[in-house]
Write an enzyme that holds these catalytic residues in place. Structure first.
Site, short mmCIF file in Angstrom:
data_model
loop_
_atom_site.label_atom_id
_atom_site.label_comp_id
_atom_site.label_asym_id
_atom_site.label_seq_id
_atom_site.Cartn_x
_atom_site.Cartn_y
_atom_site.Cartn_z
N ASP A 81 0.85 -1.20 0.00
CA ASP A 81 0.00 0.00 0.00
C ASP A 81 0.89 1.25 0.00
O ASP A 81 1.83 1.35 0.80
CB ASP A 81 -0.87 -0.05 1.27
CG ASP A 81 -1.94 1.02 1.30
OD1 ASP A 81 -2.40 1.45 0.22
OD2 ASP A 81 -2.34 1.42 2.42
N ASP A 255 -8.61 1.07 6.38
CA ASP A 255 -7.64 0.86 7.44
C ASP A 255 -8.13 1.47 8.76
O ASP A 255 -8.22 0.79 9.78
CB ASP A 255 -6.29 1.49 7.04
CG ASP A 255 -5.21 1.23 8.06
OD1 ASP A 255 -5.42 0.41 8.97
OD2 ASP A 255 -4.14 1.85 7.96
P1 13P Z 1 -8.80 4.99 5.59
O1 13P Z 1 -7.91 5.87 6.38
O2 13P Z 1 -10.06 5.69 5.20
O3 13P Z 1 -9.07 3.70 6.24
O4 13P Z 1 -8.05 4.68 4.18
C1 13P Z 1 -7.10 3.66 4.10
C2 13P Z 1 -6.33 3.69 2.83
O5 13P Z 1 -6.65 4.38 1.88
C3 13P Z 1 -5.14 2.84 2.77
O6 13P Z 1 -4.43 3.01 1.59
O1 G3H Z 2 -3.12 5.13 3.66
C1 G3H Z 2 -2.44 4.75 4.61
C2 G3H Z 2 -2.84 3.55 5.35
O2 G3H Z 2 -3.91 3.82 6.22
C3 G3H Z 2 -1.66 2.96 6.06
O3 G3H Z 2 -1.31 3.72 7.18
O4 G3H Z 2 1.10 4.19 6.80
O5 G3H Z 2 0.10 4.36 9.10
O6 G3H Z 2 0.43 2.11 8.01
P1 G3H Z 2 0.18 3.58 7.81
ZN ZN Z 3 -4.55 5.01 0.82
#
Ligand code: 13P
Ligand code: G3H
Ligand code: ZN
Length: 315
Positions: A81, A255
């Site tokens: 991600d 997330d």
């Molecule tokens: P949220 O913060 O809305 O859960 O989005 C997660 C996300 O886009 C991870 O890439």
């Molecule tokens: O878009 C980001 C995701 O919510 C991941 O969050 O970078 O804190 O793991 P993180």
């Molecule tokens: Zn994202």
């Protein structure tokens, strides 16, 4: 069974969206797999750069390999991600990920294309698929902070050129969402008009919606009642997921909502049992609550009940 997102998107396009859920630890992994099997849904397991360095990237890989053995019926993609180029290349070379995201959306258009293309070339040589991003969400993503007022929606004309020149397999579009628990300060919402134009220019091409947590008000209230301080938290209405899916969104990223489940369970547990200091009782409650949350979310996404259809496709 680990598959590429390509197969999942072929099955879902125009009908439903696949849930893409971030995990960082064992309890999330257990709840995630259990919830997807309970709801008979294929899913995308997402690992951020921060998750890779929370303990050690190999620990997460080992966890997921373990979950694959414990839950042999599960069908899922393993996806990086918001990768930068270095992290995306590391994941491609690891031999473990079936999908990576290169997020160069902060770079100028031509540079975003150039960076994305380098990652696409390396990934495709190994049968790995690539998600890229065009436009900028509000809120905070990884190290980059973008003021919500300056958030830049994806330009539908540029989207077509971007996909053609970069060769990416799916495109994350900015249509009004933002990361985190504080998405909307006023009456802002999703820009389905922009999404419809992107789909018109890229028919049949899988689109991705980031920042899609719903931030349920009941969850926020329980957190605040148990000592939290999350005033004004607000998310995306999950009843809009199906409309987004009809407009070509095949992957919806969630997330923050999972973090809220964790926070609510642990705050309430230690409020109600102040004498307790064992990590397993709240861990057990969290795993069950997270599984329940995932199953309910898959119903909203339309992916619930699709597992066997997808199994026929992936063979
Ligand atoms: P949220 O913060 O809305 O859960 O989005 C997660 C996300 O886009 C991870 O890439
Ligand atoms: O878009 C980001 C995701 O919510 C991941 O969050 O970078 O804190 O793991 P993180
Ligand atoms: Zn994202």
């Amino acid at each position: 069974m680990i598959v590429t997102t390509k197969k999942l998107f072929e099955a879902a396009y125009g009908k439903y969206a696949i849930g893409a859920y971030n995990i960082n630890n064992l309890e999330q992994a257990m709840g995630l797999f259990q919830g997807n099997l309970d709801s008979q849904a294929p899913f995308i397991l997402q690992i951020s750069k921060g998750a890779r360095s929370y303990t050690n990237k190999l620990m997460l890989e080992a966890l997921i390999r373990g979950a694959d053995e414990v839950f042999p019926e599960a069908i899922f993609a393993v996806h990086l991600d918001h990768g930068d180029e270095e992290t995306a290349m590391d994941c491609i070379n690891s031999g473990f990920y079936s999908s990576v995201m290169i997020d160069a959306s902060h770079a100028p258009f031509d540079e975003n294309i150039a960076i994305t293309k380098r990652v696409v070339d390396a990934a495709h040589a190994k049968g790995i698929v690539v998600e890229a991003e065009l436009g900028q969400l509000g809120g905070v993503e990884e190290d980059i902070s973008v003021d919500e007022a300056d958030a830049k929606l994806t330009n539908p004309v540029e989207a077509k050129e971007f996909v053609e020149r970069s060769g990416c397999d799916s495109l994350a579009c900015a249509i009004g969402t933002s990361h985190g628990a504080f998405k909307f300060t006023g009456t802002q919402g999703l820009h389905f008009d922009v999404l419809a134009n992107i789909q018109k220019n890229l028919p049949g091409f899988p689109l991705v919606m980031h920042g899609s947590s719903s931030v349920p008000q009941e969850e926020v209230a329980r957190i605040n009642d148990a000592g939290g301080k999350m005033l004004g938290a607000k998310g995306v209405d999950a009843d809009q997921f199906k409309r987004a899916a009809e407009l070509g969104v095949t992957k919806i990223n969630i997330d923050t909502d999972g973090r809220l489940v964790w926070t609510r369970v642990h705050r309430e547990f230690f409020r109600d049992k102040p004498e307790n200091f064992d990590l397993r009782p709240p861990g057990k409650i969290f795993m069950a609550a997270y599984a329940e949350f995932i199953a309910a979310k898959n119903v909203k996404l339309g992916s619930a009940g699709q597992l066997e259809n997808v199994r026929k496709l992936v063979g």
